[in-house]
Scaffold this active site. Structure first.
Site, short mmCIF file in Angstrom:
data_model
loop_
_atom_site.label_atom_id
_atom_site.label_comp_id
_atom_site.label_asym_id
_atom_site.label_seq_id
_atom_site.Cartn_x
_atom_site.Cartn_y
_atom_site.Cartn_z
N SER A 1 5.95 2.02 -37.33
CA SER A 1 4.72 1.89 -36.55
C SER A 1 3.71 3.00 -36.87
CB SER A 1 5.06 1.89 -35.05
OG SER A 1 5.81 3.04 -34.72
N THR A 2 4.19 4.20 -37.16
CA THR A 2 3.27 5.30 -37.48
C THR A 2 2.62 5.03 -38.84
OG1 THR A 2 4.92 6.68 -36.38
CG2 THR A 2 3.05 7.82 -37.37
N ASP B 1 12.52 9.49 -37.75
CA ASP B 1 13.05 9.34 -36.39
C ASP B 1 13.34 10.70 -35.76
OD1 ASP B 1 13.13 6.43 -36.47
OD2 ASP B 1 14.56 6.76 -38.08
N GLU C 1 13.26 3.79 -48.85
CA GLU C 1 12.47 4.97 -48.48
C GLU C 1 12.94 6.20 -49.24
OE1 GLU C 1 11.10 3.86 -43.93
OE2 GLU C 1 13.03 4.80 -44.21
N THR D 1 7.51 2.99 -43.98
CA THR D 1 7.74 1.84 -43.09
C THR D 1 7.72 2.32 -41.64
OG1 THR D 1 9.05 0.69 -44.74
CG2 THR D 1 9.45 0.07 -42.46
N LYS E 1 16.11 9.26 -40.92
CA LYS E 1 15.26 8.09 -41.14
C LYS E 1 16.12 6.84 -41.16
CE LYS E 1 12.02 7.89 -44.11
NZ LYS E 1 11.27 7.13 -43.10
N GLY E 2 15.45 5.69 -40.97
CA GLY E 2 16.17 4.43 -41.05
C GLY E 2 16.14 3.61 -39.78
N ASP F 1 5.34 8.71 -45.09
CA ASP F 1 6.36 7.93 -44.38
C ASP F 1 6.58 8.53 -42.99
OD1 ASP F 1 8.27 6.03 -43.84
OD2 ASP F 1 9.54 6.50 -45.57
C1 5RP Z 1 12.11 3.11 -41.10
C2 5RP Z 1 11.91 4.54 -40.79
C3 5RP Z 1 10.70 4.87 -39.97
O1 5RP Z 1 9.88 5.70 -40.72
C4 5RP Z 1 11.15 5.55 -38.72
O2 5RP Z 1 12.04 4.68 -38.03
C5 5RP Z 1 9.97 5.92 -37.81
O3 5RP Z 1 9.40 4.76 -37.29
P1 5RP Z 1 8.17 4.80 -36.29
O4 5RP Z 1 7.00 5.36 -37.03
O5 5RP Z 1 7.98 3.35 -35.90
O6 5RP Z 1 8.56 5.65 -35.10
O7 5RP Z 1 12.65 5.41 -41.17
O8 5RP Z 1 13.30 2.90 -41.79
#
Ligand code: 5RP
Length: 235
Positions: free
Chosen positions: A35-36, A92, A111, A33, A102-103, A89
């Protein structure tokens, strides 16, 4: 007439595109989950179209279900396919021992279940997510049950952090896909001992999941400016 300059590829996009190259036809995938991961899904969808790849994915959130369906990525469930060949996945924070926070998107519980079902877990991040000490640039998300949450919150605080209940723009509690709340926990000096903290927090009644992923990452793909990436594999 001048042709507009192409916008530079972001570090997250570079990581997502690189991860799509890890996918082989026939694989059952875990789809993270964030944006990446969205960049990964887009690159995967292009490969499915152009190379006729046959894959199926288990999503870690309702948001990813929607995105994957929109992109035409075939979906499955852990009930149908309990073992996943490859999980992709985001994260953060990532430390030097392949441990993660994460989260950020609130999907940590699913996840972690999906990562634990994966034979290989590849984490994709943009620049700025590598840290020496977890918890120094990002608050630690902890998913808790709404029932009696102030009591859970004060027990979490007893482990040496300041927990903030995550809220929406309307100042209402943010509710996860599982109907739970999130505490974002601030550790003044970062998390000194992630293993002990994870064990202690997981024991608190009302804690559904802790956003520390300590042994669930085999490889980290980091996007860099200009579309390049580095790949680190856990020894
Ligand atoms: C979601 C997550 C995401 O993988 C994490 O927040 C990274 O997000 P992004 O790719 O948008 O920086 O753990 O629960």
């Amino acid at each position: 007439m001048e042709t507009p300059a192409e916008s530079p590829i972001s570090s997250k996009e570079a990581a997502g595109a690189r991860a799509a190259l890890c996918v082989e036809s026939g694989m059952i995938l875990g789809l993270g989950t964030g944006s990446t991961v969205t960049y990964f899904l887009e690159a995967l969808a292009r490969r499915i179209q152009s190379e006729n790849l046959s894959v199926k994915g288990v999503a870690t959130s309702e948001d990813t279900v929607l995105k994957a369906k929109e992109l035409g990525i075939p979906m499955t469930t852990l009930e149908e396919d309990p073992q996943l060949d490859l999980v992709i996945d985001g994260a953060d924070e990532v430390d030097g021992d392949f441990r993660l926070i994460k989260g950020g998107g609130g999907a940590l519980l699913r996840e972690k279940i999906v990562a634990a079902a994966g034979k290989r877990v590849v984490i994709i991040v943009g620049e700025g997510k590598q840290v020496d000490v977890l918890g120094t640039t990002f608050l630690l998300p902890v998913e808790i049950l709404p029932f009696g949450y102030p009591s859970t919150e004060s027990r979490v605080a007893g482990l040496g952090c300041i927990p903030f209940l995550r809220t929406t723009e309307k100042e209402e509690p943010f509710v996860t896909d599982n109907g739970n709340y999130i505490l974002d926990c601030k550790f003044a000096e970062g998390i000194a001992d992630p293993v002990s903290l994870h064990a202690e927090m997981s024991q608190i009644p009302g804690v559904a999941e802790v956003g520390l992923f300590l042994d669930l990452c085999d490889e980290v793909i980091t996007g860099l400016g200009g579309g390049t990436t580095t790949v680190q594999t856990k020894p």
